[in-house]
Design a protein around this motif. Structure first.
Motif, PDB file in Angstrom:
ATOM      1  N   GLN A 178      85.282  89.750  58.600  1.00  0.00           N
ATOM      2  CA  GLN A 178      85.291  90.472  57.331  1.00  0.00           C
ATOM      3  C   GLN A 178      86.719  90.651  56.820  1.00  0.00           C
ATOM      4  O   GLN A 178      86.987  90.538  55.618  1.00  0.00           O
ATOM      5  N   ALA A 179      87.647  90.900  57.742  1.00  0.00           N
ATOM      6  CA  ALA A 179      89.059  91.037  57.346  1.00  0.00           C
ATOM      7  C   ALA A 179      89.590  89.725  56.780  1.00  0.00           C
ATOM      8  O   ALA A 179      90.347  89.715  55.797  1.00  0.00           O
ATOM      9  N   TYR A 180      89.179  88.606  57.377  1.00  0.00           N
ATOM     10  CA  TYR A 180      89.588  87.297  56.878  1.00  0.00           C
ATOM     11  C   TYR A 180      89.038  87.055  55.470  1.00  0.00           C
ATOM     12  O   TYR A 180      89.758  86.577  54.582  1.00  0.00           O
ATOM     13  N   VAL A 181      87.776  87.408  55.256  1.00  0.00           N
ATOM     14  CA  VAL A 181      87.168  87.251  53.933  1.00  0.00           C
ATOM     15  C   VAL A 181      87.922  88.082  52.903  1.00  0.00           C
ATOM     16  O   VAL A 181      88.205  87.618  51.787  1.00  0.00           O
ATOM     17  N   ASP A 182      88.248  89.303  53.273  1.00  0.00           N
ATOM     18  CA  ASP A 182      88.981  90.170  52.352  1.00  0.00           C
ATOM     19  C   ASP A 182      90.356  89.586  52.037  1.00  0.00           C
ATOM     20  O   ASP A 182      90.826  89.660  50.890  1.00  0.00           O
ATOM     21  N   LEU A 183      90.996  89.010  53.041  1.00  0.00           N
ATOM     22  CA  LEU A 183      92.326  88.435  52.846  1.00  0.00           C
ATOM     23  C   LEU A 183      92.282  87.243  51.902  1.00  0.00           C
ATOM     24  O   LEU A 183      93.203  87.023  51.109  1.00  0.00           O
ATOM     25  N   MET A 184      91.202  86.468  51.966  1.00  0.00           N
ATOM     26  CA  MET A 184      91.079  85.275  51.129  1.00  0.00           C
ATOM     27  C   MET A 184      90.609  85.579  49.714  1.00  0.00           C
ATOM     28  O   MET A 184      90.712  84.729  48.826  1.00  0.00           O
ATOM     29  N   SER A 185      90.091  86.773  49.488  1.00  0.00           N
ATOM     30  CA  SER A 185      89.525  87.110  48.173  1.00  0.00           C
ATOM     31  C   SER A 185      90.506  86.915  47.017  1.00  0.00           C
ATOM     32  O   SER A 185      90.137  86.360  45.973  1.00  0.00           O
TER      33      SER A 185
END
Length: 407
Positions: free
Chosen positions: A7-14
């Motif tokens: 989830q942290a990775y997804v947020d970072l890529m947003s």
């Protein structure tokens, strides 16, 4: 991989995806069509956006269908109707405007990392001659803990409940992984003399007996103890989602496993997408993007269902050995006596090999031979059993004939 880390990775890529979306329209301006550098930049943006993993169910995109055959065939409108909504699935009905009296068919979709929309082509084909319903499974990360557990017993119960909603005389079609709970549901209903037991049962490319011609998928399931799967593949849903703290086998992990089996093919597909966009081959690019839009829409699976499936279906072969239990009752396929049975397998299926689905015939020993049939489709792999040209032209007519001739 921990769900929170993902989830942290997804947020970072947003933010990157936001800027890519913003750049998409100006880069596609026809004024840049003659500039090779701009076409390459635009293609790079499109490939980046096409690689996005989502957790939302795509649209079925079935607005109309040709009903009937020959000169009398006509296009009719199709409307999606939620016939019943339960915590873990919706019984979705594809209602055809002005068409009545066709055989009612419940399609049981697999719960294996993707949404029921994976069977879009199967549904569209079946709609020509049938009144079609499907198990539209919900993403487990969106199901609150208050809804309770969802294991193999609950899956089987859902199939029975949905058949009762359809009423007596309905037909049951299971594709891939749900062949086991579908056969279990039909057997229990037959033993109970339930009036809603299916008139026919079609099992397509499903793991009824994984001891037969084991595939790499089967070997992986038996190569490690059940505890390994629980420790390495199960995570808790992050707090931001409705199903916070529910234990799941995350869809993104399932997707990673699928892709690793054919990693080179997927890499070549994205390379091809880039070159097609640069070359202006927009139709070819559209097909690739449409495939991955569906393929990258992932569904989290409840941990209990996944672990019980690994244990009972792939490690213990419980149904094949007469040991499968449903809520404390032994499942007895021999209880089926008047349900017509059709099994379908693909010659080149590397997920569910030849013989694994056909094993249902020996288990259903009380069904008369004239109500049993088997079809092995030459030249197709797993997905070719329920989608593609051979499904439409060769397999579907056999399924239709069996349903229409079932007593």
């Amino acid at each position: 991989m921990n769900y929170q880390a993902y989830q942290a990775y997804v947020d970072l890529m947003s933010p990157m995806r936001f800027f890519a979306e913003a750049a998409r329209t100006p880069l596609a301006d026809p004024a840049f069509a003659g500039c090779q550098a701009m076409r390459k930049l635009s293609a790079s943006v499109e490939v980046f956006l096409a690689s996005k993993v989502t957790h939302s169910r795509p649209d079925f995109q079935i607005r109309s269908v040709m009903a009937g055959e020959g000169p009398s065939a006509s296009e009719v409108a199709v409307q999606e109707d939620a016939a019943h909504i339960a915590p873990f699935a919706t019984l979705l009905h594809f209602k055809k405007e002005g068409i009545t009296g066709q055989p009612r068919v419940l399609i049981v979709a697999p719960m294996s990392g993707h949404f029921a929309t994976l069977l879009r082509e199967t549904i569209r084909t079946m709609l020509r001659d049938h009144d079609v319903y499907i198990t539209d499974w919900h993403n487990a990360r969106d199901v609150p803990l208050s809804a309770g557990r969802f294991g193999l017993d609950e899956y089987t119960a859902y199939v029975m409940d949905f058949l009762r909603i359809l009423g007596p005389g309905a037909h049951l079609v299971a594709i891939c992984q749900p062949c086991v709970p579908a056969l279990a549901a039909a057997a229990i209903m037959a033993e109970d003399r339930d009036p809603a037991q299916p008139r026919s049962l079609t099992l397509m490319a499903g793991p009824i007996d994984c001891r037969i011609n084991p595939t790499k998928v089967n070997e992986l399931a038996t190569s490690k103890p059940l505890g390994w799967f629980e420790k390495n593949l199960i995570s808790s849903v992050p707090w931001r989602h409705k199903g916070a703290s529910r234990r799941v086998y995350p869809g993104f992990l399932q997707l990673s496993a699928f892709m690793s089996m054919n990693l080179e093919r997927h890499m070549n597909a994205f390379k091809g997408l880039y070159h097609d966009l640069v070359a202006g081959e927009l139709e070819k690019a559209h097909h690739t993007r449409a495939f991955y839009e569906e393929y990258f829409a992932v569904l989290d699976m409840d941990a209990e269902f996944y672990l019980e499936t690994i244990q009972h279906v792939f490690q213990e072969y419980a149904l094949a050995q007469g040991k499968l239990q449903w809520r404390g009752r032994t499942v007895r396929p021999a209880a089926l006596r008047r349900t017509a049975l059709l099994t379908v397998e693909g010659e080149n299926d590397d997920i569910c090999a030849l013989g694994q689905t056909m094993a249902a015939h020996d288990l259903c020993s009380s069904i008369p031979p004239f109500l049993k049939s088997h079809h092995m489709q030459a030249g197709v792999g797993h997905y070719g059993v329920f989608s593609g040209r051979r499904w439409n032209q060769q397999i579907y007519p056999i399924v239709r004939e069996m349903i229409y001739s079932a007593p």
